[in-house]
Write a protein that holds these residues in place. Structure first.
Motif, short mmCIF file in Angstrom:
data_model
loop_
_atom_site.label_atom_id
_atom_site.label_comp_id
_atom_site.label_asym_id
_atom_site.label_seq_id
_atom_site.Cartn_x
_atom_site.Cartn_y
_atom_site.Cartn_z
N UNK A 1 0.82 -1.21 0.00
CA UNK A 1 0.00 0.00 0.00
C UNK A 1 0.85 1.26 0.00
N UNK A 2 0.56 2.14 -0.93
CA UNK A 2 1.10 3.51 -0.91
C UNK A 2 -0.10 4.45 -0.86
N UNK A 3 0.11 5.66 -0.38
CA UNK A 3 -1.01 6.61 -0.25
C UNK A 3 -0.58 7.97 -0.77
N UNK A 4 -1.45 8.57 -1.58
CA UNK A 4 -1.13 9.87 -2.16
C UNK A 4 -2.38 10.72 -2.29
N UNK A 5 -2.33 11.93 -1.76
CA UNK A 5 -3.42 12.89 -1.93
C UNK A 5 -3.07 13.88 -3.01
N UNK A 6 -3.92 13.98 -4.02
CA UNK A 6 -3.61 14.83 -5.17
C UNK A 6 -4.36 16.16 -5.16
#
Length: 292
Positions: free
Chosen positions: A234-239
């Motif tokens: 799992x990776x997490x990114x808010x764009x």
């Protein structure tokens, strides 16, 4: 013949077509034939050839609200159940319709909002109406839909395609309880496919929302880890609003831009110990690999 308020009635006879002896009761003006009743009254034929003017009962406010909210339901089905077909669509319409009706009546949405939904013929128009609701009511509808939407996850080439909804509290990274079935389904797919690594990509329609979308992506990641998904998957990114899929100049476009995606990352290349580069596959041009 119809029954109104328990009284058998007939339509007022046209002039010249009245039955013989048709009369008006005392106090009811007579114009030609038949009875002409004041506004708010109607002819009621009670006995042979005798009619009286009686009050037409007005619907109660509750009855009017119920009727107006009933016209709201089909419009919201268009917005929240648009991807469903067949039996799944029918089940959703029934369950969601009951929740919408209850929410509309319980919170007594403004009359102009109810009228807006009733007139909305396309999904885009429905979102214009949604923005007229207080944020807490819009969030409530999102939660209602998530509660009854069927959940499903399909592994596609570039992402996990989800059927369902992930809902957050307004302007918050707190996950709604109604999101849990969807996240349970995603966790099951990832645990069952340990080679898949996904980036949890959270998008918004608002300026200066990068921080909030990152917090939401992190919240989803932590929840999936708690469900047993290895952290390395799992990776997490808010764009924020940097990758829109529609114009944010319309309510419909803003709704499309608010989304959560599970993007499948390509596998990392295997690095040979001590070389810092991926191992070379033996072929005709590499005789060293062939000898080993």
């Amino acid at each position: 013949m119809v029954a109104v308020a328990g009284i058998a009635t007939v339509a007022r006879p046209a002039r010249g077509d009245a039955p013989s002896g048709y009369q008006c009761a005392p106090g009811s003006p007579k114009k030609g034939v038949g009875c002409a009743c004041p506004v708010g009254y109607a002819d009621r034929r009670i006995e042979d050839n005798v009619a009286v003017c009686v009050v037409v009962p007005k619907p109660s406010e509750a009855a009017l609200l119920h009727a107006e909210c009933k016209h709201v339901v089909p419009a919201l089905d268009k917005a929240y159940g648009t991807a469903l077909t067949g039996d799944a669509a029918k089940r959703f319409r029934t369950a969601f319709g009951e929740l919408v009706q209850k929410r509309c009546e319980t919170h007594a949405w403004a009359k102009d909002v109810r009228a807006c939904f009733a007139k909305a013929k396309a999904e885009e128009a429905v979102y214009d109406c949604l923005e007229k609701l207080p944020p807490v009511q819009r969030g409530g509808l999102d939660a209602d839909a998530a509660r009854v939407l069927p959940t499903g996850v399909a592994i596609k080439k570039t992402e996990l395609e989800i059927q369902g909804a992930i809902v957050f509290a307004q302007a918050s990274a707190g996950l709604s309880e109604t999101s849990k079935p969807m996240l349970d389904a995603i966790a099951g797919v990832l645990v069952g496919n340990p080679s898949i690594v996904v980036e949890i990509a959270v998008h918004s329609d608002a300026d200066d929302s990068t921080k909030l979308t990152q917090q939401r992506a992190d919240a989803i990641r932590q929840h999936l880890i708690a469900l047993g998904v290895p952290a390395k998957q799992l990776a997490a990114k808010g764009y924020g609003n940097t990758l829109p899929v529609a114009s944010s100049s319309t309510a419909w476009g803003r709704a499309k831009n608010r989304r959560v995606q599970f993007v499948i990352r390509p596998p990392e290349p295997v690095v040979s110990p001590g070389t810092g580069s991926p191992p070379r596959s033996p072929d005709r041009g590499d005789r060293r690999g062939a000898r080993r």
